[in-house]
Design an enzyme around this catalytic site. Structure first.
Site, PDB file in Angstrom:
ATOM      1  N   ARG A 199      31.524  37.166  31.089  1.00  0.00           N
ATOM      2  CA  ARG A 199      30.913  36.331  32.121  1.00  0.00           C
ATOM      3  C   ARG A 199      29.552  35.799  31.690  1.00  0.00           C
ATOM      4  O   ARG A 199      28.919  35.065  32.448  1.00  0.00           O
ATOM      5  CB  ARG A 199      30.708  37.167  33.377  1.00  0.00           C
ATOM      6  CG  ARG A 199      31.720  36.931  34.484  1.00  0.00           C
ATOM      7  CD  ARG A 199      31.389  37.925  35.579  1.00  0.00           C
ATOM      8  NE  ARG A 199      31.892  37.607  36.879  1.00  0.00           N
ATOM      9  CZ  ARG A 199      33.057  38.013  37.367  1.00  0.00           C
ATOM     10  NH1 ARG A 199      33.884  38.685  36.626  1.00  0.00           N
ATOM     11  NH2 ARG A 199      33.392  37.725  38.604  1.00  0.00           N
ATOM     12  N   ARG A 243      37.711  42.934  50.370  1.00  0.00           N
ATOM     13  CA  ARG A 243      36.604  43.327  49.516  1.00  0.00           C
ATOM     14  C   ARG A 243      35.272  43.110  50.217  1.00  0.00           C
ATOM     15  O   ARG A 243      35.080  42.128  50.909  1.00  0.00           O
ATOM     16  CB  ARG A 243      36.646  42.498  48.226  1.00  0.00           C
ATOM     17  CG  ARG A 243      37.509  43.130  47.170  1.00  0.00           C
ATOM     18  CD  ARG A 243      37.774  42.192  46.046  1.00  0.00           C
ATOM     19  NE  ARG A 243      36.560  41.579  45.504  1.00  0.00           N
ATOM     20  CZ  ARG A 243      36.554  40.822  44.419  1.00  0.00           C
ATOM     21  NH1 ARG A 243      37.677  40.597  43.764  1.00  0.00           N
ATOM     22  NH2 ARG A 243      35.451  40.292  43.990  1.00  0.00           N
ATOM     23  N   ARG A 298      27.907  34.505  44.184  1.00  0.00           N
ATOM     24  CA  ARG A 298      28.862  34.606  43.079  1.00  0.00           C
ATOM     25  C   ARG A 298      29.115  33.248  42.439  1.00  0.00           C
ATOM     26  O   ARG A 298      29.249  33.138  41.219  1.00  0.00           O
ATOM     27  CB  ARG A 298      30.173  35.226  43.571  1.00  0.00           C
ATOM     28  CG  ARG A 298      30.081  36.739  43.712  1.00  0.00           C
ATOM     29  CD  ARG A 298      31.014  37.276  44.755  1.00  0.00           C
ATOM     30  NE  ARG A 298      32.407  37.173  44.398  1.00  0.00           N
ATOM     31  CZ  ARG A 298      33.412  37.253  45.289  1.00  0.00           C
ATOM     32  NH1 ARG A 298      33.155  37.431  46.569  1.00  0.00           N
ATOM     33  NH2 ARG A 298      34.652  37.166  44.886  1.00  0.00           N
ATOM     34  N   ARG A 354      41.402  36.389  51.749  1.00  0.00           N
ATOM     35  CA  ARG A 354      42.015  37.297  50.786  1.00  0.00           C
ATOM     36  C   ARG A 354      42.032  38.756  51.253  1.00  0.00           C
ATOM     37  O   ARG A 354      41.088  39.236  51.849  1.00  0.00           O
ATOM     38  CB  ARG A 354      41.216  37.199  49.479  1.00  0.00           C
ATOM     39  CG  ARG A 354      41.603  38.198  48.435  1.00  0.00           C
ATOM     40  CD  ARG A 354      41.167  37.746  47.070  1.00  0.00           C
ATOM     41  NE  ARG A 354      39.756  37.959  46.799  1.00  0.00           N
ATOM     42  CZ  ARG A 354      39.217  37.712  45.616  1.00  0.00           C
ATOM     43  NH1 ARG A 354      39.956  37.202  44.639  1.00  0.00           N
ATOM     44  NH2 ARG A 354      37.945  37.936  45.416  1.00  0.00           N
ATOM     45  N   LYS A 399      42.389  34.330  38.860  1.00  0.00           N
ATOM     46  CA  LYS A 399      42.486  35.023  37.564  1.00  0.00           C
ATOM     47  C   LYS A 399      43.269  36.325  37.689  1.00  0.00           C
ATOM     48  O   LYS A 399      44.150  36.605  36.878  1.00  0.00           O
ATOM     49  CB  LYS A 399      41.083  35.342  37.018  1.00  0.00           C
ATOM     50  CG  LYS A 399      40.192  34.121  36.823  1.00  0.00           C
ATOM     51  CD  LYS A 399      38.837  34.497  36.216  1.00  0.00           C
ATOM     52  CE  LYS A 399      37.977  35.376  37.118  1.00  0.00           C
ATOM     53  NZ  LYS A 399      37.408  34.693  38.291  1.00  0.00           N
TER      54      LYS A 399
HETATM   55  P1  ADP Z   1      35.563  37.539  41.378  1.00  0.00           P
HETATM   56  O1  ADP Z   1      36.035  36.902  40.095  1.00  0.00           O
HETATM   57  O2  ADP Z   1      36.497  37.309  42.502  1.00  0.00           O
HETATM   58  O3  ADP Z   1      34.142  37.213  41.741  1.00  0.00           O
HETATM   59  P2  ADP Z   1      35.627  40.219  40.164  1.00  0.00           P
HETATM   60  O4  ADP Z   1      36.524  41.228  40.763  1.00  0.00           O
HETATM   61  O5  ADP Z   1      35.942  39.722  38.796  1.00  0.00           O
HETATM   62  O6  ADP Z   1      35.544  39.086  41.242  1.00  0.00           O
HETATM   63  O7  ADP Z   1      34.133  40.796  40.116  1.00  0.00           O
HETATM   64  C1  ADP Z   1      33.491  41.318  41.253  1.00  0.00           C
HETATM   65  C2  ADP Z   1      32.021  41.621  40.939  1.00  0.00           C
HETATM   66  O8  ADP Z   1      31.956  42.602  39.866  1.00  0.00           O
HETATM   67  C3  ADP Z   1      31.183  40.461  40.421  1.00  0.00           C
HETATM   68  O9  ADP Z   1      30.666  39.665  41.468  1.00  0.00           O
HETATM   69  C4  ADP Z   1      30.096  41.198  39.627  1.00  0.00           C
HETATM   70  O10 ADP Z   1      29.128  41.766  40.477  1.00  0.00           O
HETATM   71  C5  ADP Z   1      30.856  42.328  38.982  1.00  0.00           C
HETATM   72  N1  ADP Z   1      31.410  41.963  37.654  1.00  0.00           N
HETATM   73  C6  ADP Z   1      32.733  41.885  37.322  1.00  0.00           C
HETATM   74  N2  ADP Z   1      32.889  41.534  36.021  1.00  0.00           N
HETATM   75  C7  ADP Z   1      31.630  41.393  35.523  1.00  0.00           C
HETATM   76  C8  ADP Z   1      31.093  41.021  34.247  1.00  0.00           C
HETATM   77  N3  ADP Z   1      31.910  40.730  33.214  1.00  0.00           N
HETATM   78  N4  ADP Z   1      29.745  40.968  34.102  1.00  0.00           N
HETATM   79  C9  ADP Z   1      28.930  41.262  35.118  1.00  0.00           C
HETATM   80  N5  ADP Z   1      29.353  41.593  36.345  1.00  0.00           N
HETATM   81  C10 ADP Z   1      30.681  41.673  36.558  1.00  0.00           C
END
Ligand code: ADP
Ligand code: ZN
Length: 216
Positions: free
Chosen positions: A88, A161, A172, A127, A14
């Site tokens: 999400r 990360r 996740r 990554r 994404k």
């Molecule tokens: P990825 O899609 O690779 O898991 P992101 O960078 O989008 O990683 O998100 C990393 C972390 O940030 C998630 O595992 C969560 O803890 C938090 N997070 C990000 N976006 C949201 C969201 N919309 N709602 C709740 N938690 C979020």
């Protein structure tokens, strides 16, 4: 205006596609993951509060992420937004709908990026990110150049990360299937959903997304 959501499991690509769309179409990328990582890096009270939850791989509360998005939407102007990693949960999806309504804007497309779980694990554990500009690299598909310089900014520091390890990734993925994947049905019912194969090369996935957006 073009407003779109990129939906998919962690590691689906994404962020990579959102950056390409932002550059190519002048759209504003709104990544809640990036916003939360910035909050952590700044050491703000909110950042400290979310750190442990993020490292574990669980979702941060709806209240926090909706607040972040609301702030950014209010502060941005331009031809549209790419929502990356948001919404999400169903509550976040409802909140986004209400925010866009209030701004007199619509959601044009929700693009689901499909990638199977095994590929996700392989991608995520390979990554890394440029510490200066955030460009994303992958040991398998997009390695850091041999001269050790970022293709985008020339930076020489790269980081992994804290949540890109197998245990957080399992959490996740579970959060994705339990809390986020219901959004596929939600947006399908609203007539907004399109799915693309996220397994191909970066350029092939970008073309598939362009195909969806330019179909109107
Ligand atoms: P990825 O899609 O690779 O898991 P992101 O960078 O989008 O990683 O998100 C990393 C972390 O940030 C998630 O595992 C969560 O803890 C938090 N997070 C990000 N976006 C949201 C969201 N919309 N709602 C709740 N938690 C979020
Ligand atoms: Zn860079």
């Amino acid at each position: 205006m073009t407003n779109l959501i990129l939906l998919g499991p962690p590691g689906a690509g994404k962020g990579t596609q959102a950056r390409l769309l932002a550059e190519g179409r002048g759209l504003t990328q709104l990544s809640t993951g990036d916003m939360l990582r910035e909050a952590r890096a700044s050491g703000s009270p909110m950042g400290r509060k979310v750190a442990e939850v993020m490292d574990r791989g669980d979702l941060v509360t709806d209240e926090i992420v909706i607040g972040l998005i609301e702030e950014r939407l209010a502060a941005s102007t331009g031809p549209g937004f790419i929502f990356d990693g948001f919404p999400r949960t169903l509550a976040q999806a409802d909140a986004l709908g209400a925010l866009l309504d209030r701004m007199g804007q619509t959601l044009d497309a929700v693009i689901e990026m499909r990638v199977d779980d095994e590929a996700l694990v392989a991608r995520i554990t390979a990554r890394s990110t440029c510490a200066t500009c955030g460009e994303v690299y992958n040991d398998l598909t997009k390695p850091i150049p041999a001269d050790g310089r970022c293709v985008r900014c020339g930076g020489t520091e790269f980081s992994r990360r804290a949540d890109d390890n197998e245990s957080s990734l399992r959490t996740r993925l579970l959060a994705y299937y339990k809390q986020t994947s219901p959004l596929i049905g939600y947006y399908h019912a609203k007539g907004k959903l399109a799915s693309v194969d996220g397994l191909g090369e970066i350029g092939a996935v970008a073309s598939a997304i362009a195909g969806v957006l330019d179909k109107g």
